[in-house]
Design an enzyme around this catalytic site. Structure first.
Site, mmCIF file in Angstrom:
data_model
loop_
_atom_site.group_PDB
_atom_site.id
_atom_site.type_symbol
_atom_site.label_atom_id
_atom_site.label_comp_id
_atom_site.label_asym_id
_atom_site.label_seq_id
_atom_site.Cartn_x
_atom_site.Cartn_y
_atom_site.Cartn_z
ATOM 1 N N ALA A 34 -3.664 3.120 6.214
ATOM 2 C CA ALA A 34 -3.222 2.021 7.062
ATOM 3 C C ALA A 34 -2.127 1.282 6.303
ATOM 4 O O ALA A 34 -2.040 1.369 5.071
ATOM 5 C CB ALA A 34 -4.393 1.099 7.348
ATOM 6 N N GLU A 74 -9.068 9.396 7.375
ATOM 7 C CA GLU A 74 -9.923 9.115 8.536
ATOM 8 C C GLU A 74 -9.345 9.733 9.813
ATOM 9 O O GLU A 74 -10.091 10.258 10.648
ATOM 10 C CB GLU A 74 -10.113 7.598 8.676
ATOM 11 C CG GLU A 74 -10.969 7.055 7.529
ATOM 12 C CD GLU A 74 -10.994 5.545 7.427
ATOM 13 O OE1 GLU A 74 -9.908 4.941 7.391
ATOM 14 O OE2 GLU A 74 -12.087 4.966 7.384
ATOM 15 N N GLU A 83 -9.649 2.473 -0.518
ATOM 16 C CA GLU A 83 -9.883 1.110 -0.001
ATOM 17 C C GLU A 83 -10.504 0.166 -1.021
ATOM 18 O O GLU A 83 -10.111 -0.988 -1.127
ATOM 19 C CB GLU A 83 -10.783 1.154 1.250
ATOM 20 C CG GLU A 83 -10.057 1.553 2.521
ATOM 21 C CD GLU A 83 -9.955 3.058 2.711
ATOM 22 O OE1 GLU A 83 -10.174 3.816 1.743
ATOM 23 O OE2 GLU A 83 -9.647 3.477 3.838
HETATM 24 N N1 CO8 Z 1 0.967 1.056 3.452
HETATM 25 C C1 CO8 Z 1 2.202 0.551 3.368
HETATM 26 N N2 CO8 Z 1 3.187 1.119 2.632
HETATM 27 C C2 CO8 Z 1 2.870 2.228 1.948
HETATM 28 C C3 CO8 Z 1 1.593 2.806 1.985
HETATM 29 C C4 CO8 Z 1 0.604 2.167 2.788
HETATM 30 N N3 CO8 Z 1 -0.638 2.655 2.912
HETATM 31 N N4 CO8 Z 1 1.574 3.895 1.189
HETATM 32 C C5 CO8 Z 1 2.820 4.010 0.684
HETATM 33 N N5 CO8 Z 1 3.595 3.006 1.133
HETATM 34 C C6 CO8 Z 1 5.015 2.771 0.830
HETATM 35 C C7 CO8 Z 1 5.202 2.214 -0.572
HETATM 36 O O1 CO8 Z 1 4.985 0.818 -0.581
HETATM 37 C C8 CO8 Z 1 6.635 2.590 -0.864
HETATM 38 O O2 CO8 Z 1 7.469 1.688 -0.184
HETATM 39 P P1 CO8 Z 1 8.735 1.037 -0.980
HETATM 40 O O3 CO8 Z 1 9.653 2.223 -1.202
HETATM 41 O O4 CO8 Z 1 9.276 0.044 -0.001
HETATM 42 O O5 CO8 Z 1 8.223 0.475 -2.244
HETATM 43 C C9 CO8 Z 1 6.788 3.945 -0.142
HETATM 44 O O6 CO8 Z 1 5.705 4.004 0.813
HETATM 45 C C10 CO8 Z 1 6.666 5.138 -1.073
HETATM 46 O O7 CO8 Z 1 5.441 5.018 -1.791
HETATM 47 P P2 CO8 Z 1 5.345 5.003 -3.395
HETATM 48 O O8 CO8 Z 1 6.648 4.599 -3.990
HETATM 49 O O9 CO8 Z 1 4.148 4.231 -3.777
HETATM 50 O O10 CO8 Z 1 5.126 6.557 -3.662
HETATM 51 P P3 CO8 Z 1 4.379 7.208 -4.904
HETATM 52 O O11 CO8 Z 1 4.673 8.666 -4.834
HETATM 53 O O12 CO8 Z 1 4.692 6.479 -6.163
HETATM 54 O O13 CO8 Z 1 2.798 6.983 -4.598
HETATM 55 C C11 CO8 Z 1 0.831 6.936 -3.222
HETATM 56 C C12 CO8 Z 1 2.201 7.578 -3.484
HETATM 57 C C13 CO8 Z 1 -0.119 7.278 -4.372
HETATM 58 C C14 CO8 Z 1 0.306 7.501 -1.919
HETATM 59 C C15 CO8 Z 1 1.000 5.406 -3.142
HETATM 60 O O14 CO8 Z 1 2.062 5.122 -2.228
HETATM 61 C C16 CO8 Z 1 -0.208 4.682 -2.671
HETATM 62 O O15 CO8 Z 1 -1.147 4.485 -3.448
HETATM 63 N N6 CO8 Z 1 -0.244 4.262 -1.377
HETATM 64 C C17 CO8 Z 1 -1.313 3.488 -0.830
HETATM 65 C C18 CO8 Z 1 -2.481 4.374 -0.509
HETATM 66 C C19 CO8 Z 1 -3.650 3.556 0.021
HETATM 67 O O16 CO8 Z 1 -4.206 2.726 -0.664
HETATM 68 N N7 CO8 Z 1 -4.052 3.844 1.258
HETATM 69 C C20 CO8 Z 1 -5.178 3.235 1.870
HETATM 70 C C21 CO8 Z 1 -4.797 2.033 2.613
HETATM 71 S S1 CO8 Z 1 -6.200 1.170 3.177
HETATM 72 C C22 CO8 Z 1 -6.652 1.929 4.616
HETATM 73 O O17 CO8 Z 1 -6.143 2.943 4.985
HETATM 74 C C23 CO8 Z 1 -7.743 1.257 5.337
HETATM 75 C C24 CO8 Z 1 -8.023 1.861 6.692
HETATM 76 C C25 CO8 Z 1 -9.071 1.041 7.358
HETATM 77 C C26 CO8 Z 1 -8.742 0.368 8.632
HETATM 78 C C27 CO8 Z 1 -7.652 0.949 9.431
HETATM 79 C C28 CO8 Z 1 -7.758 0.764 10.874
HETATM 80 C C29 CO8 Z 1 -6.718 1.586 11.569
#
Ligand code: CO8
Length: 265
Positions: free
Chosen positions: A70, A118, A138
């Site tokens: 998300a 999910e 999460e």
């Molecule tokens: N949300 C928003 N932006 C994101 C997300 C995300 N989940 N994942 C990546 N991005 C963005 C980054 O902020 C970055 O943006 P910017 O260039 O502006 O800084 C861009 O995507 C590229 O990402 P990274 O530079 O971080 O890329 P890396 O290769 O260094 O890392 C990762 C990749 C490991 C995937 C890393 O991006 C990461 O950890 N992302 C977050 C993953 C995460 O925690 N996901 C779970 C979110 S919580 C959730 O899903 C809850 C669901 C429950 C309710 C939902 C109801 C629908």
């Protein structure tokens, strides 16, 4: 195709009864915000009601990700009411996908995290490429899975494995996801993944669609029923299929040693 709606964050291509639905927000690794969730709901609704479509394949338009969860930037400022409503939007989507009469297959390349894992778990089959990574991060954000993860993962791989994955927030690779029964098969790269998944989708699409739909219903509904009720459900659905033209055609084609032409009637 002309009759497919335009979306800001999705691409929908229909070829030979198979729809390829691609989540496309590559700058944020296809993260799901409210708009994407709404568009996904509309797209699945449209595909369910499109009689040309027999199978839906879901994938992500980014070399690095299926869906990285998300949208954390959107969730960051939500209050409790908004967060509950956001989770309910997600639930409406996964319920719809689970209840679709058509099989939905996830083709996972790269990250399938949180809401992305999910979304994949809501699909009927998950295939992955070697570089796929699955996880529920999460708890590292101070929250918990809220898009069906706590319920769907445990039903796929059992309580102990679900507990470990959800409590640690660690990522697992495609091979490990296969070992725990979440992924059915792992392919070398994205191209091989998509080609093989489309081949499988076409194979499914060539089968009797009502038989496939009823099998999906029997498996999904039956798993939450006591065995004797589940077997009754199977018998009823099996019986109903004998009132369809497809059953007549399927068995006639076998006797005549030709390929059946199913009409979904
Ligand atoms: N949300 C928003 N932006 C994101 C997300 C995300 N989940 N994942 C990546 N991005 C963005 C980054 O902020 C970055 O943006 P910017 O260039 O502006 O800084 C861009 O995507 C590229 O990402 P990274 O530079 O971080 O890329 P890396 O290769 O260094 O890392 C990762 C990749 C490991 C995937 C890393 O991006 C990461 O950890 N992302 C977050 C993953 C995460 O925690 N996901 C779970 C979110 S919580 C959730 O899903 C809850 C669901 C429950 C309710 C939902 C109801 C629908």
């Amino acid at each position: 195709r002309e009759d497919v709606m335009e979306y800001n964050n999705l691409k929908v291509e229909i070829k030979d009864s198979v729809a390829l639905l691609t989540v496309s927000r590559p700058k944020v690794l296809n993260a799901l915000n409210s708009e994407v969730l709404k568009e996904l709901e509309c797209a699945f609704y449209e595909l369910e009601n499109n009689s040309d479509v027999k199978v839906v394949v879901v994938t992500g338009d980014c070399e690095k990700a299926f869906v990285a969860g998300a949208d954390i930037k959107e969730m960051a400022n939500m209050n409790a009411i908004e967060a509950e409503s956001f989770a309910k939007k997600g639930h409406a989507l996964i319920r719809f996908v689970r209840n679709m009469s058509k099989p939905v297959i996830a083709a996972v390349n790269g990250y399938a995290l949180g809401g992305g894992f999910e979304l994949a778990l809501a699909c009927d089959i998950i295939y992955a490429s070697k570089n796929a990574k699955f996880g529920f991060p999460e708890v590292t954000l101070g929250i918990m899975p809220g898009f069906g993860g706590t319920q769907n993962l445990v039903r796929v791989c059992g309580e102990k494995i679900a507990n470990e994955l959800i409590f640690t927030g660690k990522m697992i690779d495609a091979q490990k996801a296969k070992e725990i029964g979440a992924v059915v098969e792992v392919f070398e790269d994205k191209e091989m993944l998509i080609n093989s998944v489309m081949e499988t989708a076409n194979k499914i699409a060539s089968n009797g669609p009502i038989g496939v739909a009823y099998a999906k219903k029997a498996i999904l509904t039956g798993v939450n029923l006591p065995l004797s009720e589940a077997l009754d459900l199977e018998a009823s659905l099996f019986g109903i299929l004998f009132s369809t033209e497809d059953q007549k055609e399927g068995m006639k084609a076998f006797v005549e040693k030709r390929k059946a032409e199913f009409k979904g009637k």
